[in-house]
Design a protein around this motif. Structure first.
Motif, PDB file in Angstrom:
ATOM      1  N   SER A 154      -4.038  40.295  11.728  1.00 51.08           N
ATOM      2  CA  SER A 154      -4.462  39.809  13.040  1.00 51.08           C
ATOM      3  C   SER A 154      -5.582  38.784  12.877  1.00 51.08           C
ATOM      4  O   SER A 154      -6.492  38.964  12.071  1.00 51.08           O
ATOM      5  N   ARG A 155      -5.460  37.691  13.660  1.00 48.35           N
ATOM      6  CA  ARG A 155      -6.486  36.640  13.627  1.00 48.35           C
ATOM      7  C   ARG A 155      -7.520  36.966  14.697  1.00 48.35           C
ATOM      8  O   ARG A 155      -7.249  36.942  15.892  1.00 48.35           O
ATOM      9  N   THR A 156      -8.736  37.269  14.247  1.00 48.68           N
ATOM     10  CA  THR A 156      -9.794  37.774  15.125  1.00 48.68           C
ATOM     11  C   THR A 156     -10.587  36.627  15.742  1.00 48.68           C
ATOM     12  O   THR A 156     -10.992  35.707  15.032  1.00 48.68           O
ATOM     13  N   VAL A 157     -10.815  36.717  17.060  1.00 44.40           N
ATOM     14  CA  VAL A 157     -11.637  35.692  17.714  1.00 44.40           C
ATOM     15  C   VAL A 157     -12.663  36.333  18.649  1.00 44.40           C
ATOM     16  O   VAL A 157     -12.471  37.461  19.119  1.00 44.40           O
ATOM     17  N   VAL A 158     -13.734  35.573  18.899  1.00 41.45           N
ATOM     18  CA  VAL A 158     -14.740  35.960  19.900  1.00 41.45           C
ATOM     19  C   VAL A 158     -15.076  34.718  20.732  1.00 41.45           C
ATOM     20  O   VAL A 158     -15.022  33.599  20.218  1.00 41.45           O
ATOM     21  N   ASP A 159     -15.401  34.914  21.999  1.00 45.38           N
ATOM     22  CA  ASP A 159     -15.754  33.738  22.821  1.00 45.38           C
ATOM     23  C   ASP A 159     -16.714  34.058  23.959  1.00 45.38           C
ATOM     24  O   ASP A 159     -16.942  33.208  24.810  1.00 45.38           O
ATOM     25  N   ARG A 187       0.214  28.485  14.772  1.00 41.58           N
ATOM     26  CA  ARG A 187       0.282  27.778  13.476  1.00 41.58           C
ATOM     27  C   ARG A 187       0.476  28.772  12.336  1.00 41.58           C
ATOM     28  O   ARG A 187       1.354  28.602  11.476  1.00 41.58           O
ATOM     29  N   LEU A 188      -0.334  29.838  12.351  1.00 40.39           N
ATOM     30  CA  LEU A 188      -0.269  30.821  11.262  1.00 40.39           C
ATOM     31  C   LEU A 188       1.060  31.567  11.265  1.00 40.39           C
ATOM     32  O   LEU A 188       1.616  31.874  10.207  1.00 40.39           O
ATOM     33  N   ARG A 189       1.584  31.852  12.456  1.00 37.10           N
ATOM     34  CA  ARG A 189       2.883  32.546  12.520  1.00 37.10           C
ATOM     35  C   ARG A 189       3.993  31.658  11.943  1.00 37.10           C
ATOM     36  O   ARG A 189       4.857  32.132  11.220  1.00 37.10           O
ATOM     37  N   ARG A 190       3.932  30.348  12.269  1.00 37.01           N
ATOM     38  CA  ARG A 190       4.952  29.433  11.725  1.00 37.01           C
ATOM     39  C   ARG A 190       4.839  29.338  10.202  1.00 37.01           C
ATOM     40  O   ARG A 190       5.827  29.307   9.494  1.00 37.01           O
ATOM     41  N   ARG A 191       3.619  29.323   9.701  1.00 40.51           N
ATOM     42  CA  ARG A 191       3.432  29.109   8.264  1.00 40.51           C
ATOM     43  C   ARG A 191       3.684  30.370   7.446  1.00 40.51           C
ATOM     44  O   ARG A 191       4.227  30.299   6.349  1.00 40.51           O
ATOM     45  N   TRP A 192       3.276  31.535   7.961  1.00 44.70           N
ATOM     46  CA  TRP A 192       3.230  32.718   7.101  1.00 44.70           C
ATOM     47  C   TRP A 192       4.171  33.854   7.481  1.00 44.70           C
ATOM     48  O   TRP A 192       4.370  34.764   6.685  1.00 44.70           O
ATOM     49  N   ASN A 193       4.700  33.863   8.716  1.00 47.42           N
ATOM     50  CA  ASN A 193       5.589  34.995   9.065  1.00 47.42           C
ATOM     51  C   ASN A 193       6.781  35.061   8.115  1.00 47.42           C
ATOM     52  O   ASN A 193       7.397  34.042   7.803  1.00 47.42           O
ATOM     53  N   VAL A 199       1.770  37.525  11.467  1.00 43.59           N
ATOM     54  CA  VAL A 199       0.458  37.231  12.034  1.00 43.59           C
ATOM     55  C   VAL A 199       0.483  37.555  13.516  1.00 43.59           C
ATOM     56  O   VAL A 199       1.453  37.232  14.206  1.00 43.59           O
ATOM     57  N   VAL A 200      -0.563  38.217  13.998  1.00 35.92           N
ATOM     58  CA  VAL A 200      -0.663  38.565  15.422  1.00 35.92           C
ATOM     59  C   VAL A 200      -2.067  38.213  15.917  1.00 35.92           C
ATOM     60  O   VAL A 200      -2.995  38.069  15.128  1.00 35.92           O
ATOM     61  N   PRO A 201      -2.241  38.049  17.242  1.00 36.52           N
ATOM     62  CA  PRO A 201      -3.565  37.714  17.772  1.00 36.52           C
ATOM     63  C   PRO A 201      -4.469  38.939  17.891  1.00 36.52           C
ATOM     64  O   PRO A 201      -3.973  40.068  18.046  1.00 36.52           O
TER      65      PRO A 201
END
Ligand SMILES: [Zn+2]
Length: 470
Positions: A154-159, A187-193, A199-201
């Motif tokens: 999972s790609r971690t974000v904060v805002d 982008r990450l899902r296209r490159r690495w799935n 990859v998930v959010p």
């Protein structure tokens, strides 16, 4: 009917974890390609195989599923022991995230994955930060892809722009906009799935992220038919912050945002109210129970028994190496049961079998792979481990399941397969040289210490007289 197989295990103590929980004292498992094609007692074994491995009574079972971890923390192990959540986040975690490069993330992920595979974990979740270095997570994903492990990253974000208590802080330079967060996940899902890695959010939690970020990433997960991960109800300060900011507890707030659902996996869930547990059950929201990490930063014991009784889908997680500090899911299994006995003041609560179910079937369901992994059944992926049944801690064999969970030791794992590929054999990694993995991780950790000026902090934690001359 005779079955053909590329690989056949024979004469093993087979823990199938199928719907009836069959255990065959002397059994077999046959694999063709990436799937299990036959499993059962030796007397029913009609298999023609290219390669046959005689287990001589060793134990064969589904690989373990780790529902929550952080590859990026492997090189921070031990840095922040005896720190409060606030100190760990502000002195430790955020400064380390700030200096993480792609090469360091790769080295750290290799260390974490090596530890997981060698202890019998075949599927893992991993939360990884990507701000300010957007491509750091690509290093973690490259390591996961090369390793052969099954991973949901999972790609971690904060805002959040709002000022928060220290334990919930969000440094200004680490905030990311909603559009960028969505684009990067895609982008990450296209490159690495791939068949193994996805990859998930992940909006990190409901205080550190705005409602807009949570709703946007949740919508993205639904449209991509993938999961979303979050850290939820992890601490008392998160619950207090949620009540004062929104007038609702964290899971109630996620319900208000319509972010709960079968696409969501929440890590920790230490402080759900009874009404929130009902919300999790009713929406199909899943939970990663991480008892060792919760103890490490003194944030309480989650109501595991109540969540299970209510019918919530629960798996087990180690969490990252800076809050656990091991990646040892056997230890997590033991804590998951012993802590509930303590909390409920009921020595008769739970069982080693139940802990093992949580670490296999429960974990598979929690990370959205329940149809593919978690048991040894025809048609499922060949994610399989072999455990040396002659280890001192597993004697007597009459109580071998209890011994694995309550006297467990990952060093007993001798063979690990993911999707039919042998990744550990004879207790050694097949694809990677472990000496290289360790040396590169050590170098990356030294770089973190240097670039964050952590050396005085780490040295200041010891009362002992160290002579650091080489
Ligand atoms: Zn975590």
């Amino acid at each position: 009917m005779t079955v053909t197989a590329s690989l056949l295990f024979v004469n093993g103590l087979v823990l199938s974890m199928d719907a009836s929980r069959h255990v065959w004292q002397s059994g077999f498992v046959a694999i063709e390609g990436d799937r299990i094609v036959a499993v059962g007692p030796m007397q029913s074994c009609e298999v023609v195989a290219n390669r046959t491995l005689d287990l001589h009574g060793d134990l064969v079972m589904p690989g373990l599923v780790n529902c929550h971890g952080h590859f990026e923390e492997a090189i921070h192990r031990g840095f922040f022991d005896e720190a409060s959540l606030a100190e760990w986040m502000n002195v430790g975690f955020w400064p380390c995230v700030r200096v993480m490069t792609q090469a360091m993330a790769y080295a750290s992920a290799r260390l974490a994955i090596a530890e997981l595979l060698l202890s019998g974990v075949t599927s893992t979740a991993a939360s990884e930060c990507s701000v300010p270095n957007a491509d750091a997570i690509d290093g973690a994903l490259r390591a996961a892809t090369e390793s052969g492990i099954r991973a949901v990253v999972s790609r971690t974000v904060v805002d959040s722009p709002v000022s928060l208590p220290a334990s919930q802080s969000v440094p200004i330079d680490l905030r990311e906009g909603v559009a960028s967060a969505c684009e990067e996940v895609l982008r990450l899902r296209r490159r690495w799935n791939s068949g193994r890695v996805q990859v998930v959010p992940e909006p990190l939690n409901m205080l550190r992220c705005t409602p807009e970020m949570i709703q946007s990433l949740s919508a993205l997960a639904v449209s991509e038919a993938c999961d979303m991960h979050m850290h939820v109800a992890s601490s008392r300060s998160e619950v207090e912050g949620s009540l004062s900011r929104y007038g609702r507890r964290p899971i109630e707030q996620l319900s208000h945002l319509k972010a709960l659902g079968p696409h969501l996996l929440i890590a920790h869930c230490v402080w759900p109210s009874p009404a929130e547990i009902a919300l999790l059950r009713d929406t199909g929201t899943r939970v990663s129970h991480n008892p060792v990490a919760n103890l490490q930063y003194a944030e309480g014991i989650a109501p595991l028994s109540e969540m299970l009784e209510a019918g919530v889908v629960v798996g087990l997680g180690t969490d990252g190496s800076s809050t656990n500090n091991s990646q040892n899911l056997w230890e997590t299994m033991k804590f998951s049961m012993f802590l509930q006995k303590h909390r409920l003041e009921r020595a008769e609560y739970g069982s080693a079998e139940h802990a093992l179910e949580l670490a296999t079937l429960g974990g598979a369901a929690a990370i959205g792979l329940g149809r593919e992994v978690g048991s040894l059944e025809v048609g499922k992926k060949a994610d399989i481990i072999v455990v040396d049944s002659k280890r001192t801690n597993l004697v007597p064999t009459e109580t071998i399941v209890s011994n694995m969970v309550y006297a467990g030791n990952p060093a007993g794992v001798t063979t690990v397969l993911v999707g039919g590929d042998i990744l550990v054999e004879g207790g050694r990694l097949v694809r990677w040289n472990l000496d290289d993995v360790v040396a590169e991780a050590q170098a990356a950790a030294a770089e973190v210490v240097e670039r964050t000026n952590l050396a005085p902090v780490l040295r200041g934690k010891s009362r002992w007289l160290w002579d650091r001359q080489a």
